[in-house]
Enzyme design. Structure first.
Site, mmCIF file in Angstrom:
data_model
loop_
_atom_site.group_PDB
_atom_site.id
_atom_site.type_symbol
_atom_site.label_atom_id
_atom_site.label_comp_id
_atom_site.label_asym_id
_atom_site.label_seq_id
_atom_site.Cartn_x
_atom_site.Cartn_y
_atom_site.Cartn_z
ATOM 1 N N ASP A 1 0.836 -1.211 0.000
ATOM 2 C CA ASP A 1 0.000 0.000 0.000
ATOM 3 C C ASP A 1 0.866 1.254 0.000
ATOM 4 O OD1 ASP A 1 -2.433 1.311 -0.054
ATOM 5 O OD2 ASP A 1 -2.669 1.330 2.118
ATOM 6 N N GLY A 2 0.316 2.320 -0.589
ATOM 7 C CA GLY A 2 0.994 3.618 -0.542
ATOM 8 C C GLY A 2 1.518 4.124 -1.877
ATOM 9 N N HIS B 1 2.242 3.555 -9.099
ATOM 10 C CA HIS B 1 2.083 2.133 -9.425
ATOM 11 C C HIS B 1 3.278 1.629 -10.240
ATOM 12 C CE1 HIS B 1 -1.759 2.272 -7.605
ATOM 13 N NE2 HIS B 1 -2.374 2.930 -8.563
ATOM 14 N N THR C 1 -10.817 -7.116 -4.543
ATOM 15 C CA THR C 1 -12.167 -7.123 -5.126
ATOM 16 C C THR C 1 -12.828 -5.749 -4.974
ATOM 17 O OG1 THR C 1 -12.934 -8.106 -3.031
ATOM 18 C CG2 THR C 1 -12.664 -9.606 -4.886
ATOM 19 N N GLU C 2 -12.303 -4.930 -4.067
ATOM 20 C CA GLU C 2 -12.847 -3.579 -3.863
ATOM 21 C C GLU C 2 -12.165 -2.522 -4.734
ATOM 22 O OE1 GLU C 2 -14.173 -6.196 -1.205
ATOM 23 O OE2 GLU C 2 -12.090 -5.630 -0.988
ATOM 24 N N TRP D 1 -12.028 -2.240 -7.812
ATOM 25 C CA TRP D 1 -12.811 -1.847 -8.996
ATOM 26 C C TRP D 1 -13.499 -0.511 -8.751
ATOM 27 C CZ3 TRP D 1 -11.851 -4.604 -13.204
ATOM 28 C CH2 TRP D 1 -11.480 -5.937 -13.085
ATOM 29 N N LEU E 1 11.346 -20.100 -5.109
ATOM 30 C CA LEU E 1 10.330 -19.280 -4.433
ATOM 31 C C LEU E 1 9.057 -19.360 -5.253
ATOM 32 C CD1 LEU E 1 9.782 -16.918 -2.249
ATOM 33 C CD2 LEU E 1 10.102 -15.372 -4.188
ATOM 34 N N SER F 1 -7.940 -4.993 5.035
ATOM 35 C CA SER F 1 -8.561 -4.735 3.730
ATOM 36 C C SER F 1 -8.900 -6.020 2.971
ATOM 37 C CB SER F 1 -7.667 -3.821 2.874
ATOM 38 O OG SER F 1 -7.425 -2.599 3.536
HETATM 39 C C1 IPE Z 1 -5.352 -2.801 -0.214
HETATM 40 O O1 IPE Z 1 -5.068 -1.465 -0.379
HETATM 41 C C2 IPE Z 1 -5.363 -3.504 -1.540
HETATM 42 C C3 IPE Z 1 -4.071 -3.658 -2.188
HETATM 43 C C4 IPE Z 1 -2.906 -3.301 -1.688
HETATM 44 C C5 IPE Z 1 -4.095 -4.304 -3.467
HETATM 45 P P1 IPE Z 1 -6.216 -0.365 -0.518
HETATM 46 O O2 IPE Z 1 -5.517 0.942 -0.633
HETATM 47 O O3 IPE Z 1 -7.154 -0.728 -1.600
HETATM 48 O O4 IPE Z 1 -6.975 -0.512 0.871
HETATM 49 P P2 IPE Z 1 -7.886 0.519 1.684
HETATM 50 O O5 IPE Z 1 -8.938 1.005 0.730
HETATM 51 O O6 IPE Z 1 -6.999 1.631 2.140
HETATM 52 O O7 IPE Z 1 -8.417 -0.276 2.819
HETATM 53 C C1 IPE Z 2 -1.613 0.163 -3.361
HETATM 54 O O1 IPE Z 2 -1.380 1.526 -3.404
HETATM 55 C C2 IPE Z 2 -1.705 -0.448 -4.724
HETATM 56 C C3 IPE Z 2 -3.059 -0.882 -5.124
HETATM 57 C C4 IPE Z 2 -4.113 -0.914 -4.381
HETATM 58 C C5 IPE Z 2 -3.181 -1.343 -6.486
HETATM 59 P P1 IPE Z 2 -2.582 2.551 -3.393
HETATM 60 O O2 IPE Z 2 -2.948 2.861 -4.805
HETATM 61 O O3 IPE Z 2 -3.700 2.079 -2.552
HETATM 62 O O4 IPE Z 2 -1.872 3.803 -2.738
HETATM 63 P P2 IPE Z 2 -2.505 4.810 -1.691
HETATM 64 O O5 IPE Z 2 -2.978 3.996 -0.536
HETATM 65 O O6 IPE Z 2 -3.629 5.511 -2.387
HETATM 66 O O7 IPE Z 2 -1.370 5.707 -1.344
HETATM 67 MG MG MG Z 3 -4.154 2.331 -0.576
#
Ligand code: IPE
Ligand code: IPE
Ligand code: MG
Length: 227
Positions: free
Chosen positions: A13-14, A30, A60-61, A63, A125, A183
């Site tokens: 995430d991030g 990304h 799944t969320e 989308w 791996l 999540s």
């Molecule tokens: C979780 O991150 C999903 C992935 C890293 C693929 P999100 O950014 O979608 O999660 P929420 O919305 O902050 O919970």
């Molecule tokens: C995680 O990074 C990657 C995916 C969910 C695909 P985010 O896109 O959720 O990045 P933030 O959380 O918005 O910074």
């Molecule tokens: Mg995120």
């Protein structure tokens, strides 16, 4: 003796924040995040104790995001797999996926199958990408499958029916990006996982930081309900 980190699962995430902080479009985050996937996977492939690395790439969320971002992620995934297949092979990394990819484009599904096929004999791996994955969806599908067969639903039978059964329980569950939530990732498999959260945004995450997490994991006292 310390614990062995056989299965590491990461909520990457991030990416979006990494880009926004730099005045860039989210999708740039990304792209940079994909490089981190390569670096961390290569590191894990050289780590004798790690057998499985499961990475949450699309939930799944997810989308619910703008179509432009979703489309970008799908294209990025296809081009990443195409470009990186030789690296997978070189490093002995077998590529697998979990999640329902039936909604993905024909081209992306074909690429996923090609990379799986090309790496199926790699044995240093296993990298599992979670794609259109949701843990609740996985558990519901497993239960439905058992019911359809007229099977009894027990902890053991349900465990065995999960799509992720072949990868075993999660030892380390790590989330980058500062949020402290799951999540909808590997809820069942993380029943006794050791949890780690770091503020580091995924594009900035390094093998050194992963090693710090592994060292901390080895010192934790896992009781699994015992004493
Ligand atoms: C979780 O991150 C999903 C992935 C890293 C693929 P999100 O950014 O979608 O999660 P929420 O919305 O902050 O919970
Ligand atoms: C995680 O990074 C990657 C995916 C969910 C695909 P985010 O896109 O959720 O990045 P933030 O959380 O918005 O910074
Ligand atoms: Mg995120």
């Amino acid at each position: 003796m310390g614990n062995l980190p056989r299965h590491i699962a990461i909520i990457m995430d991030g990416n979006g924040r990494w880009a926004t902080e730099r005045g860039l479009k989210r999708v740039k985050g990304h792209e940079k995040g994909a490089e981190t996937v390569r670096t961390i996977t290569t590191y894990a492939s050289r780590h004798p104790e790690i057998e499985v690395l499961t990475l949450y790439a699309f939930s799944t969320e997810n989308w619910r995001r703008p179509k432009m971002e979703v489309d970008f992620l799908m294209r990025l995934l296809a081009s990443y797999l195409k470009k990186e297949t030789p690296t997978y092979i070189e490093n002995g990394v077998r590529f697998e996926t979990i999640g329902d990819i039936s909604r993905f484009s024909d081209n992306l599904r074909r690429q996923i199958e090609e990379t799986k096929e090309a790496t199926k004999r790699c044995d240093r791996l296993t990298q599992v990408l979670a794609l259109n994955y949701g843990s609740q969806d996985e558990i519901a599908r497993a239960a439905a499958k058992l019911c359809a067969k007229g099977g009894e639903i027990t902890v053991e039978s349900l465990s065995r029916s999960l799509e992720t059964a072949r990868f075993g329980p999660v030892d380390i569950l790590l989330r980058t990006g500062g949020e402290q939530r799951l999540s909808n990732f590997l809820l069942w498999q993380s029943a006794y996982a050791e949890l780690f959260f770091t503020q580091t945004l995924w594009p900035d995450f390094t093998p050194e930081e992963l090693e710090t997490v592994i060292e901390a994991f080895k010192k934790r006292h896992r009781r699994f309900g015992g004493v």
